[in-house]
Design an enzyme around this catalytic site. Structure first.
Site, PDB file in Angstrom:
ATOM      1  N   HIS A 155     -21.529 -88.482  39.621  1.00 36.46           N
ATOM      2  CA  HIS A 155     -22.789 -88.680  40.348  1.00 36.46           C
ATOM      3  C   HIS A 155     -22.458 -89.057  41.792  1.00 36.46           C
ATOM      4  O   HIS A 155     -21.936 -90.136  42.061  1.00 36.46           O
ATOM      5  CB  HIS A 155     -23.619 -89.784  39.688  1.00 36.46           C
ATOM      6  CG  HIS A 155     -25.071 -89.761  40.075  1.00 36.46           C
ATOM      7  ND1 HIS A 155     -26.080 -89.895  39.146  1.00 36.46           N
ATOM      8  CD2 HIS A 155     -25.684 -89.620  41.283  1.00 36.46           C
ATOM      9  CE1 HIS A 155     -27.244 -89.846  39.769  1.00 36.46           C
ATOM     10  NE2 HIS A 155     -27.022 -89.687  41.082  1.00 36.46           N
ATOM     11  N   LEU A 156     -22.743 -88.159  42.717  1.00 37.58           N
ATOM     12  CA  LEU A 156     -22.444 -88.393  44.131  1.00 37.58           C
ATOM     13  C   LEU A 156     -23.099 -89.670  44.651  1.00 37.58           C
ATOM     14  O   LEU A 156     -24.221 -90.009  44.262  1.00 37.58           O
ATOM     15  CB  LEU A 156     -22.947 -87.215  44.972  1.00 37.58           C
ATOM     16  CG  LEU A 156     -22.212 -85.882  44.868  1.00 37.58           C
ATOM     17  CD1 LEU A 156     -22.947 -84.842  45.710  1.00 37.58           C
ATOM     18  CD2 LEU A 156     -20.779 -86.017  45.328  1.00 37.58           C
ATOM     19  N   HIS A 157     -22.399 -90.347  45.552  1.00 35.13           N
ATOM     20  CA  HIS A 157     -22.973 -91.514  46.221  1.00 35.13           C
ATOM     21  C   HIS A 157     -22.246 -91.742  47.534  1.00 35.13           C
ATOM     22  O   HIS A 157     -21.038 -91.548  47.623  1.00 35.13           O
ATOM     23  CB  HIS A 157     -22.903 -92.761  45.331  1.00 35.13           C
ATOM     24  CG  HIS A 157     -21.556 -93.023  44.730  1.00 35.13           C
ATOM     25  ND1 HIS A 157     -21.033 -92.286  43.682  1.00 35.13           N
ATOM     26  CD2 HIS A 157     -20.605 -93.938  45.043  1.00 35.13           C
ATOM     27  CE1 HIS A 157     -19.830 -92.738  43.367  1.00 35.13           C
ATOM     28  NE2 HIS A 157     -19.545 -93.748  44.192  1.00 35.13           N
ATOM     29  N   MET A 158     -22.994 -92.151  48.537  1.00 39.71           N
ATOM     30  CA  MET A 158     -22.465 -92.386  49.877  1.00 39.71           C
ATOM     31  C   MET A 158     -22.246 -93.887  50.075  1.00 39.71           C
ATOM     32  O   MET A 158     -23.145 -94.696  49.876  1.00 39.71           O
ATOM     33  CB  MET A 158     -23.447 -91.876  50.918  1.00 39.71           C
ATOM     34  CG  MET A 158     -22.971 -92.026  52.353  1.00 39.71           C
ATOM     35  SD  MET A 158     -21.855 -90.698  52.840  1.00 39.71           S
ATOM     36  CE  MET A 158     -23.026 -89.329  53.005  1.00 39.71           C
ATOM     37  N   PHE A 189     -26.048 -94.727  37.896  1.00 42.76           N
ATOM     38  CA  PHE A 189     -26.891 -94.229  38.980  1.00 42.76           C
ATOM     39  C   PHE A 189     -28.115 -93.474  38.456  1.00 42.76           C
ATOM     40  O   PHE A 189     -29.053 -93.187  39.220  1.00 42.76           O
ATOM     41  CB  PHE A 189     -26.096 -93.322  39.912  1.00 42.76           C
ATOM     42  CG  PHE A 189     -25.036 -94.053  40.695  1.00 42.76           C
ATOM     43  CD1 PHE A 189     -25.289 -95.326  41.212  1.00 42.76           C
ATOM     44  CD2 PHE A 189     -23.792 -93.500  40.908  1.00 42.76           C
ATOM     45  CE1 PHE A 189     -24.323 -96.013  41.938  1.00 42.76           C
ATOM     46  CE2 PHE A 189     -22.816 -94.179  41.640  1.00 42.76           C
ATOM     47  CZ  PHE A 189     -23.077 -95.431  42.148  1.00 42.76           C
TER      48      PHE A 189
END
Length: 225
Positions: free
Chosen positions: A183-186, A89
């Site tokens: 690593h944040l992800h929606m 990401f």
């Protein structure tokens, strides 16, 4: 044995109301002794099935939980725990080849990317550029843009591929199911009635009706303002 159980389940209000195993139609109704005998046989059958592992130890409560089977994701899952110092990401936005990297849109604080190992057709992710693992590390501006892109993406998917619903959410932390937990992800997963069908359950095969690059070419022009 199985036939007895099937009859009992089909006639739950009166399990013996259509008892035809030893009762000839037109004869008198089964006697109370005969009813007791059949129920004893049913009880013994259930015990045998439990011992053989055909029935659960406790009756399961009826559940509305929906299961979306995705065994084709095993290629990804089998490698997710391998140690790596890189972050896809972070790396993908640094490249200029958006089509190869499946990036559909670049915002100021976040971007929209297709999932290479989708749970369903049109599975997208909204990802902040900031490399962080907690929502507390995101600014209000970043959070606002993420949700704005989620709204935009769901609208575009609704227009383009006509899903009947969506699953939208984050897995924060490895214990919560995050594959890339640093690593944040929606996730945005389009849903249709019957998309959790017998194919992936029985045949370990998922019918994805549209290829990744074809889906990208369909969606990309819609993200261009």
């Amino acid at each position: 044995m199985l036939f007895c159980l099937t009859l009992a389940r089909r006639n739950s209000a009166n399990p013996l109301s259509r008892h035809k195993i030893h009762h000839v139609e037109g004869h008198s109704a089964p006697s109370s002794g005969r009813i007791h005998e059949v129920f004893s046989l049913l009880k013994e059958s259930v015990v045998e099935l439990l011992a053989m592992g055909f029935l659960p130890d406790k009756p399961e409560r009826e559940s509305r939980m929906d299961r979306l089977w995705a065994p084709w994701r095993m290629k990804y899952i089998s490698n997710v725990d391998k140690e790596t110092t890189s972050c896809i990401f972070c790396e993908k936005p640094e490249s200029e080849n958006d089509r190869e990297n499946l990036i559909l849109f670049r915002g100021k604080k976040a971007f929209v990317i297709m999932n290479l190992y989708p749970y369903n057709n049109g599975h997208l992710m909204v990802v902040p550029y900031a490399h962080c693992s907690s929502l507390n590390q995101l600014s209000n501006e970043e959070i606002s843009e993420i949700w704005e892109l989620v709204r935009t993406a769901t609208q575009i998917l609704s227009d383009a591929i006509k899903p009947e619903g969506f699953n939208v959410g984050m897995n924060i932390g490895r214990v919560a199911g995050a594959g890339i937990d640093q690593h944040l992800h929606m996730h945005i997963v389009p849903r249709w009635n019957g998309d959790a069908n017998f194919m992936p359950v029985v045949g370990e095969t998922k019918v994805i009706s549209q290829g990744i690059t074809e889906a990208y070419d369909t969606l990309k022009p819609r993200f261009i303002h």
